[in-house]
Write a protein that holds these residues in place. Structure first.
Motif, PDB file in Angstrom:
ATOM      1  N   SER A 121      -7.973   2.079   1.310  1.00  0.00           N
ATOM      2  CA  SER A 121      -7.098   3.232   1.079  1.00  0.00           C
ATOM      3  C   SER A 121      -6.090   2.994  -0.038  1.00  0.00           C
ATOM      4  N   LEU A 122      -6.212   1.894  -0.746  1.00  0.00           N
ATOM      5  CA  LEU A 122      -5.248   1.539  -1.777  1.00  0.00           C
ATOM      6  C   LEU A 122      -5.369   2.464  -2.990  1.00  0.00           C
ATOM      7  N   THR A 123      -4.250   2.979  -3.453  1.00  0.00           N
ATOM      8  CA  THR A 123      -4.224   3.860  -4.624  1.00  0.00           C
ATOM      9  C   THR A 123      -3.224   3.328  -5.645  1.00  0.00           C
ATOM     10  N   PRO A 124      -3.396   3.677  -6.926  1.00  0.00           N
ATOM     11  CA  PRO A 124      -2.448   3.201  -7.943  1.00  0.00           C
ATOM     12  C   PRO A 124      -1.049   3.744  -7.697  1.00  0.00           C
ATOM     13  N   HIS A 125      -0.059   2.993  -8.156  1.00  0.00           N
ATOM     14  CA  HIS A 125       1.321   3.460  -8.111  1.00  0.00           C
ATOM     15  C   HIS A 125       1.467   4.625  -9.100  1.00  0.00           C
ATOM     16  N   PRO A 126       2.255   5.647  -8.768  1.00  0.00           N
ATOM     17  CA  PRO A 126       2.407   6.787  -9.694  1.00  0.00           C
ATOM     18  C   PRO A 126       2.803   6.382 -11.111  1.00  0.00           C
ATOM     19  N   GLU A 127       3.619   5.324 -11.241  1.00  0.00           N
ATOM     20  CA  GLU A 127       4.029   4.893 -12.582  1.00  0.00           C
ATOM     21  C   GLU A 127       2.841   4.429 -13.427  1.00  0.00           C
ATOM     22  N   GLN A 128       1.774   3.963 -12.762  1.00  0.00           N
ATOM     23  CA  GLN A 128       0.617   3.467 -13.505  1.00  0.00           C
ATOM     24  C   GLN A 128      -0.118   4.583 -14.236  1.00  0.00           C
ATOM     25  N   LEU A 129       0.052   5.813 -13.774  1.00  0.00           N
ATOM     26  CA  LEU A 129      -0.660   6.939 -14.381  1.00  0.00           C
ATOM     27  C   LEU A 129      -0.045   7.358 -15.705  1.00  0.00           C
ATOM     28  N   GLY A 130       1.143   6.840 -16.001  1.00  0.00           N
ATOM     29  CA  GLY A 130       1.795   7.171 -17.260  1.00  0.00           C
ATOM     30  C   GLY A 130       2.711   8.370 -17.118  1.00  0.00           C
ATOM     31  N   PRO A 131       3.417   8.728 -18.192  1.00  0.00           N
ATOM     32  CA  PRO A 131       4.395   9.827 -18.135  1.00  0.00           C
ATOM     33  C   PRO A 131       3.729  11.199 -18.104  1.00  0.00           C
ATOM     34  N   HIS A 132       4.477  12.192 -17.626  1.00  0.00           N
ATOM     35  CA  HIS A 132       4.006  13.581 -17.641  1.00  0.00           C
ATOM     36  C   HIS A 132       4.692  14.382 -18.741  1.00  0.00           C
ATOM     37  N   ILE A 133       5.810  13.866 -19.232  1.00  0.00           N
ATOM     38  CA  ILE A 133       6.566  14.542 -20.286  1.00  0.00           C
ATOM     39  C   ILE A 133       6.787  13.547 -21.421  1.00  0.00           C
ATOM     40  N   GLY A 134       6.607  13.995 -22.633  1.00  0.00           N
ATOM     41  CA  GLY A 134       6.791  13.128 -23.785  1.00  0.00           C
ATOM     42  C   GLY A 134       8.256  12.902 -24.115  1.00  0.00           C
ATOM     43  N   SER A 135       8.506  12.034 -25.071  1.00  0.00           N
ATOM     44  CA  SER A 135       9.885  11.710 -25.471  1.00  0.00           C
ATOM     45  C   SER A 135      10.117  12.081 -26.931  1.00  0.00           C
ATOM     46  N   PRO A 139       0.812  -1.238   0.000  1.00  0.00           N
ATOM     47  CA  PRO A 139       0.000   0.000   0.000  1.00  0.00           C
ATOM     48  C   PRO A 139       0.838   1.279   0.000  1.00  0.00           C
ATOM     49  N   ASP A 140       2.070   1.219   0.548  1.00  0.00           N
ATOM     50  CA  ASP A 140       2.932   2.411   0.532  1.00  0.00           C
ATOM     51  C   ASP A 140       3.730   2.533  -0.757  1.00  0.00           C
ATOM     52  N   HIS A 141       3.407   1.685  -1.750  1.00  0.00           N
ATOM     53  CA  HIS A 141       4.015   1.682  -3.083  1.00  0.00           C
ATOM     54  C   HIS A 141       5.443   1.143  -3.109  1.00  0.00           C
ATOM     55  N   SER A 142       5.894   0.569  -2.008  1.00  0.00           N
ATOM     56  CA  SER A 142       7.152  -0.159  -2.053  1.00  0.00           C
ATOM     57  C   SER A 142       6.934  -1.467  -2.803  1.00  0.00           C
ATOM     58  N   CYS A 143       8.027  -2.008  -3.355  1.00  0.00           N
ATOM     59  CA  CYS A 143       7.902  -3.184  -4.218  1.00  0.00           C
ATOM     60  C   CYS A 143       8.636  -4.370  -3.616  1.00  0.00           C
ATOM     61  N   LEU A 144       7.959  -5.515  -3.575  1.00  0.00           N
ATOM     62  CA  LEU A 144       8.556  -6.771  -3.154  1.00  0.00           C
ATOM     63  C   LEU A 144       8.726  -7.649  -4.391  1.00  0.00           C
ATOM     64  N   ILE A 145       9.881  -8.287  -4.514  1.00  0.00           N
ATOM     65  CA  ILE A 145      10.138  -9.142  -5.674  1.00  0.00           C
ATOM     66  C   ILE A 145      10.345 -10.570  -5.212  1.00  0.00           C
ATOM     67  N   THR A 146       9.642 -11.488  -5.854  1.00  0.00           N
ATOM     68  CA  THR A 146       9.805 -12.902  -5.575  1.00  0.00           C
ATOM     69  C   THR A 146       9.870 -13.652  -6.895  1.00  0.00           C
ATOM     70  N   VAL A 147      10.671 -14.687  -6.962  1.00  0.00           N
ATOM     71  CA  VAL A 147      10.842 -15.461  -8.192  1.00  0.00           C
ATOM     72  C   VAL A 147      10.028 -16.745  -8.083  1.00  0.00           C
ATOM     73  N   LEU A 148       9.084 -16.910  -9.014  1.00  0.00           N
ATOM     74  CA  LEU A 148       8.171 -18.051  -8.982  1.00  0.00           C
ATOM     75  C   LEU A 148       7.896 -18.523 -10.404  1.00  0.00           C
ATOM     76  N   PRO A 149       7.344 -19.731 -10.573  1.00  0.00           N
ATOM     77  CA  PRO A 149       6.958 -20.186 -11.916  1.00  0.00           C
ATOM     78  C   PRO A 149       5.890 -19.289 -12.535  1.00  0.00           C
ATOM     79  N   VAL A 150       5.850 -19.267 -13.858  1.00  0.00           N
ATOM     80  CA  VAL A 150       4.866 -18.455 -14.579  1.00  0.00           C
ATOM     81  C   VAL A 150       3.450 -18.783 -14.115  1.00  0.00           C
ATOM     82  N   ASN A 151       3.173 -20.053 -13.905  1.00  0.00           N
ATOM     83  CA  ASN A 151       1.825 -20.473 -13.531  1.00  0.00           C
ATOM     84  C   ASN A 151       1.647 -20.630 -12.026  1.00  0.00           C
ATOM     85  N   ALA A 152       2.410 -19.895 -11.244  1.00  0.00           N
ATOM     86  CA  ALA A 152       2.218 -19.925  -9.791  1.00  0.00           C
ATOM     87  C   ALA A 152       0.828 -19.413  -9.455  1.00  0.00           C
ATOM     88  N   SER A 153       0.230 -20.000  -8.449  1.00  0.00           N
ATOM     89  CA  SER A 153      -1.100 -19.572  -8.016  1.00  0.00           C
ATOM     90  C   SER A 153      -0.980 -18.377  -7.079  1.00  0.00           C
TER      91      SER A 153
END
Length: 882
Positions: free
Chosen positions: A599-613, A526-540
């Motif tokens: 209280s869950l909100t989207p991660h800022p990256e999900q909103l997309g960029p603010h400046i073009g490339s 919920p605080d937008h920190s990221c946890l990474i775990t390595v699992l099979p593609v079809n993990a439940s």
């Protein structure tokens, strides 16, 4: 305001449906209008120009060119003692179109153009016949008074003529089809019957019928049209005389006492019940709109087809129950001589065991997956997972391999067993050839292969066959890679590997994902920190939460939630699998407690960029951009296993230990690309630079089409056609005339009418390799799956399996030589530095300077940033040009 092109105010929407946290499955693809208050802006004359006016304008341009290049073609003719003034024969007109250098390639295409002109009133038969004929004895004249140019005027713009011809050529196939349907059935040619049959393949009302019945319908269907809304087609209580299919328009269904009970649209049918039951009409049918077209089958033909189907159907019974349904089919078509045809029976339905038994009885020892005539083996292997677990197939094959003939001499028994076992070995070799690594880890398959290898080694008559097949299967493994190098040939590790797979070799790349492959899962808190775990593609989901448990803490029970950029949340069931690779554009997975959910909100990256490339894009030529995109897309496309399409449509919940991750990546890339185009344009604040960027994207689409990367071509064109972009009138006005013409020509391919006929005809003419428009393939598969029952009277509807397999085979055809060059970049080292002064000539014959290295370009295209909120894109668009 300057005149400009009319843009589509619609979007290609891929509708997904999910229940209770299960994986989404595609429910259909449709064009939907996007609401926008600016949609009524006057963008020029083309907004109000009706199709008939466009045909008239195109005909006038053609007439001017004809009279200026071949003035003697239109002259007086005498035929059968009759004089016809100022006309030309149909054959002369077709010959001129083919020789005039107007990019008309075939007589059929030229005839289609002429038929459009006849339908539009531009070209008329001297006897007022509506059917254009490519003959010396049929004469036509242009509507001279209206078409004749003013004195001193000529054709000012050759491109305008070519655009007009392109427009007429686009309408040609529909005109030919309508013409064929209007002709009396007895007068239809073989080509016209095939044209009607191809149309029936894409009509919902007849999707459940076998192909043989569709061919019968093609020979009896009649065209019927009514011009005015409110016309009563028939009334409740009338005698039933015909069955109708709505081909264009819509009708209302009204009954006494209830009023309006339903509205039927294109592809729906009505009137069949009265014919089947020989009863009066149960409802009144009223046209809902003007200019409705119908396909009609009269009662006599309807009943005859039913009788013919029954007469050519064979039902095999065991213990009083039907176990196999076969239908006679005349192989080769009626246009071939009798000596070139053979009567055979096609499997229409049956129990899984009986279908397999029939396959083993009639398959050839050299049968292949991709036999264009006898498709039973390929149909069965591509679709068996829909109706038969792999463990059941393995048991059945082993049973057949060990089975002995109960009657006959010893010689007959030995011959029968040898022949049957050779067929089983052939079937298994083709099975493993198709599935390859997907079968690894399946215990029943491993046991079967080991048993067959052991049993075959005990029979000297089969041992040589096993070794021969092992060599044949391993030989294709020395395949050329994209950079020109050659892959090493792996050695067989055990007797089980005697059926090594070419399909495995093709898909065995770092790009292809299997269900058991391990990948990093990014799970957010919920605080937008990221946890990474390595699992099979079809993990439940249960496996994911279990692996994260030590890091989640003990403060309450945790759930896994999928969140999109709009903040919508979907809780995932514990048994759901493959949820990470199934994420859509800008979606993320969150592990939260029940208390944190609100209280869950989207991660800022999900909103997309603010400046073009746009500054980055300025350094890459449109041609190099297309080439890198095609290379990247080809790697994704070739990683899709054919059966993924079936698993994706039927539903992953039906299958265990399979993944559709490779197909889902291609679909996500499609959405990413179209929104990236719209995002970059809406984030470019200066109108001049925005026009340059729009020009680059249009040229990019042209290069993608040239490189036969049709999936990304559609994505880019949909991005350019997004309402947030198409409303930017000031931007479009700044485009050069040639670029607007190019966009107009490219946009014809997007036409969704008549089930994307323009696209389908274009693809049919291309040679592989091709990256097809994948969402349309999935739409076709959805259409087949939802329009046909899998089980009918407790038997497998194998006609449905055949239709699904036929669609899946498009992947194989498009790949062709899986490592053939698709783009110019494939023939050079991907890490060779670019010459910053190298100038390339684009499709539009304009110079484009590419000063960005291929490595950095490749990295940029792998991590595109996009806004996927249509509401936000429209807000940005209004800020740019209110």
């Amino acid at each position: 305001m300057k005149k400009m092109h009319l843009f589509r105010s619609s979007s290609y929407e891929i509708r997904l449906e999910s229940e209770g946290g299960s994986l989404p499955r595609i429910q259909g693809i449709r064009w939907t209008p996007l609401l926008d208050t600016e949609s009524t802006l006057d963008y020029g004359h083309s907004l109000t120009q009706a199709p008939s006016e466009k045909i008239w304008r195109a005909g006038k341009l053609l007439f001017i060119h004809l009279t200026s290049t071949r003035p003697g073609l239109i002259r007086d003719h005498k035929h059968h003692l009759r004089h016809h003034r100022q006309c030309c024969s149909g054959k002369e007109l077709v010959d001129w179109l083919l020789s005039a250098g107007l990019a008309v390639q075939t007589r059929s295409q030229a005839i289609g153009i002429c038929q459009v002109l006849v339908d539009g009133g531009v070209l008329t038969h001297v006897k007022q016949e509506w059917h254009f004929q490519d003959k010396d004895t049929q004469f036509y004249r242009f509507a001279e008074l209206e078409l004749s140019p003013e004195p001193g005027t000529g054709l000012r713009d050759a491109e305008e003529l070519l655009e007009a011809l392109g427009f007429l050529a686009q309408l040609g196939p529909d005109a030919l089809l309508t013409m064929a349907l209007r002709k009396p059935p007895a007068q239809r040619t073989e080509d016209e019957l095939e044209l009607i049959f191809e149309e029936l393949l894409h009509i919902k009302a007849v999707a459940h019928l076998s192909n043989s019945v569709k061919r019968e319908l093609a020979s009896v269907l009649m065209f019927e049209s009514h011009q005015r809304a409110g016309t009563v087609l028939f009334s409740q209580g009338d005698k039933g005389t015909s069955w109708y299919i709505v081909w264009k328009g819509s009708v209302n269904v009204v009954t006494h006492g209830k009023g309006l009970v339903a509205t039927l649209h294109e592809g729906d049918d009505f009137g069949q019940l009265a014919l089947v039951n020989d009863a009066p009409r149960a409802a009144t049918i009223i046209l809902r709109e003007d200019n409705c077209h119908f396909l009609r089958v009269d009662k006599q033909d309807f009943n005859r087809i039913l009788k013919d189907v029954e007469a050519n159907t064979m039902r095999l019974k065991e213990h009083g129950k039907v176990v196999l349904v076969l239908q006679k089919n005349l192989q080769g078509g009626s246009s071939q001589p009798a000596t070139a045809r053979s009567t055979r029976y096609l499997v229409m339905a049956g129990t899984p065991e009986k279908i397999l038994e029939h396959l083993l009885e009639f398959m050839r020892l050299d049968a292949t997956l991709y036999d264009p005539v006898d498709t039973l083996l390929g149909d069965f292997l591509l679709t068996y997972t829909v109706f038969m677990p792999t463990s059941q197939l393995c048991r059945a094959l082993l049973h057949h391999f060990r089975a002995e003939l109960l009657e006959g001499s010893e010689q007959e028994k030995a011959t029968y067993s040898l022949h049957k076992r050779r067929k089983i070995l052939r079937l298994v070799s083709q099975w493993v050839l198709l599935y390859g690594r997907l079968l690894q880890g399946d215990r029943s398959t491993t046991a079967l292969l080991q048993n067959l290898a052991d049993l075959a080694s005990q029979d000297p008559r089969l041992g040589g066959l096993v070794q021969e097949q092992a060599q044949d299967r391993r030989r294709p493994r020395a395949l050329e890679n994209g950079d020109g190098s050659v892959s090493p040939q792996p050695k067989a590790r055990s007797s089980v590997n005697w059926l090594a797979s070419q399909e495995e070799a093709i898909s065995n790349s770092s790009c292809a994902l299997r269900a058991q492959d391990k990948v990093p899962y990014e799970i957010y808190r919920p605080d937008h920190s990221c946890l990474i775990t390595v699992l099979p593609v079809n993990a439940s989901v249960r496996d994911i939460l279990r692996s994260l448990a030590p890091r989640l803490g003990r403060d309450g029970e945790h759930v896994l939630v999928k969140v999109n950029s709009a903040g919508d949340k979907v809780g995932l069931q514990l048994d759901a699998v493959g949820v990470f690779t199934a994420l859509g554009l800008n979606e993320r997975l969150f592990a939260v407690s029940v208390e944190e959910l609100g209280s869950l909100t989207p991660h800022p990256e999900q909103l997309g960029p603010h400046i073009g490339s746009s500054e980055t894009l300025d350094l890459i030529s449109s041609k190099d951009l297309a080439s890198h995109l095609t290379d990247y897309d080809w790697n994704l496309f070739k990683s899709i296993h054919q059966v993924e399409m079936i698993h994706y449509i039927v539903g992953p919940q039906k299958f265990h230990d399979v993944t559709t991750a490779n197909l889902e990546r291609v679909m996500r890339r499609f959405n990413e690309l179209q929104y990236w185009v719209a995002t970059e344009l809406c984030l470019c604040p200066e109108v001049g630079k925005r026009a340059q960027l729009l020009r680059k994207f249009i040229k990019l689409a042209a290069h993608l089409k040239e490189q036969k990367n049709l999936n990304s071509f559609f994505a880019v064109m949909f991005g350019v056609s997004n309402t947030a972009v198409s409303r930017l009138a000031k931007t479009w006005e700044r485009l050069p005339h040639k670029i607007r013409k190019l966009h107009s020509a490219l946009e014809r391919m997007l036409d969704p009418s008549w089930n994307h006929r323009v696209y389908r005809l274009a693809v049919a003419k291309l040679s592989p390799p091709i990256i097809p428009f994948v969402p349309l393939l999935l739409k076709d598969m959805t259409f087949i799956h939802e329009g046909n029952r899998t089980l009918a009277e407790n038997l497998i509807n194998f006609e449905k399996m055949h239709m699904m397999a036929k669609t899946v085979r498009v992947l194989q055809r498009c790949r062709g030589d899986a490592h053939a060059p698709l783009s110019p970049l494939r023939n050079r080292s991907p890490h060779r530095p670019e010459d910053p002064k190298a100038v390339r000539i684009s499709t539009c014959s304009e110079q484009s300077l590419s000063v960005r290295s291929p490595v950095s370009t490749w990295a940029y295209l792998q991590h595109l940033k996009a806004i996927d909120s249509q509401k936000e894109l429209l807000r940005l668009s209004h800020d740019l040009e209110s």
